[in-house]
Design an enzyme around this catalytic site. Sequence first.
Site: not given
Ligand code: NAD
Length: 317
Positions: A155-156, A234-235, A259, A264, A283-286
Amino acid sequence: MTDEFFQFVVAESFDDAAVARLKKLGNVVHLEHCDSATLAGAVSDCDALLVRSAARVTGDVLASAKRLRVIGRGGAGLDNIDLVAARRHGVTVVYTPAASTDAVADLTVGLMLSLIRGVCSGDAAVRAGRFSQARQACVGRELSECSIGIVGLGRIGRAVARRCRHGFDCDIFFNDIVKPDGLDFSATFLEKQELYSASDIVTLHVPLTTSTHHLIDDGALKQFKPGAFLVNTARGEVVKASALIEALQSGYLAGAALDVFEHEPILADDPILMASRTLLTPHIGARTIGGLNRMNLVVDDVVRVLRGERPRFAAPG
Ligand code: NAD
């Protein structure tokens, strides 16, 4: 409608409307802290637990829950919940997978622009009385000149790709373990090593799993283009911090925006605080009005589960 009176534990902040909704159905206990011991004690006698990203719902926490039926995770990542243990204990986990997509994608592009134009170092220089020197030293890049490597085209990742492709005409490379379909932008799949060496900016959008823990380590960073940038929203654990610091200090990487962090809140003596060419956000992404509002909607699914209805967004697996 059920006549049951439920016990809710709210471990992190949810808005008044969400909490009012729960109060109509039962008793709500708010936790001041969400460390494991506090969580384990609090969940022992509740029907539903609401968390965001800070509370770690481990196997031990779940083992102490005698009648827990549902965990509501306001947000996208599920790495803070032991999903295997939840399944074993018959606890349904619901979340809000799309709540923060646009918020995180916006921040990611903002961080990219800030990095390639030296926004933060420029701000610091102006405040330190080095206006002219900093102006003279600064020659930035335009985003349209940069190829963007997206690791994790979920998604992101897709929302970032759309912004960079449609808004800035960037070349987009991506890597994902699942073949994506229905892309509404042009993008080229590359194996990870090829992506690292082809991209001016690498941006991470994978979940934290055993296969993504320290995905960006010394070996991966050696594949990056000299002078490339890294963005991690991401994380924290997806990047091996010591390797990143070395790549930044040596000047091999031009900069990194982070971020998220392994610890944390970040510890006061974390070496990343001293690393050059870094841009750090807490960690303000969301954390946008829309993003936070949408996270509160996890309450809807919590209530659905308690009523015996099918939730809209149950954790995968
Ligand atoms: P999502 O599940 O829609 O997308 C994750 C993608 O990563 C999927 O398409 C999956 O197939 C792929 N993936 C998994 N393992 C992989 C690997 N080893 N190599 C390549 N691709 C791989 O998730 P999303 O909604 O896009 O969110 C992604 C991440 O962002 C979340 O899991 C979360 O950790 C992080 N996030 C951070 C914040 C923030 O505040 N900074 C907010 C929301 C989410």
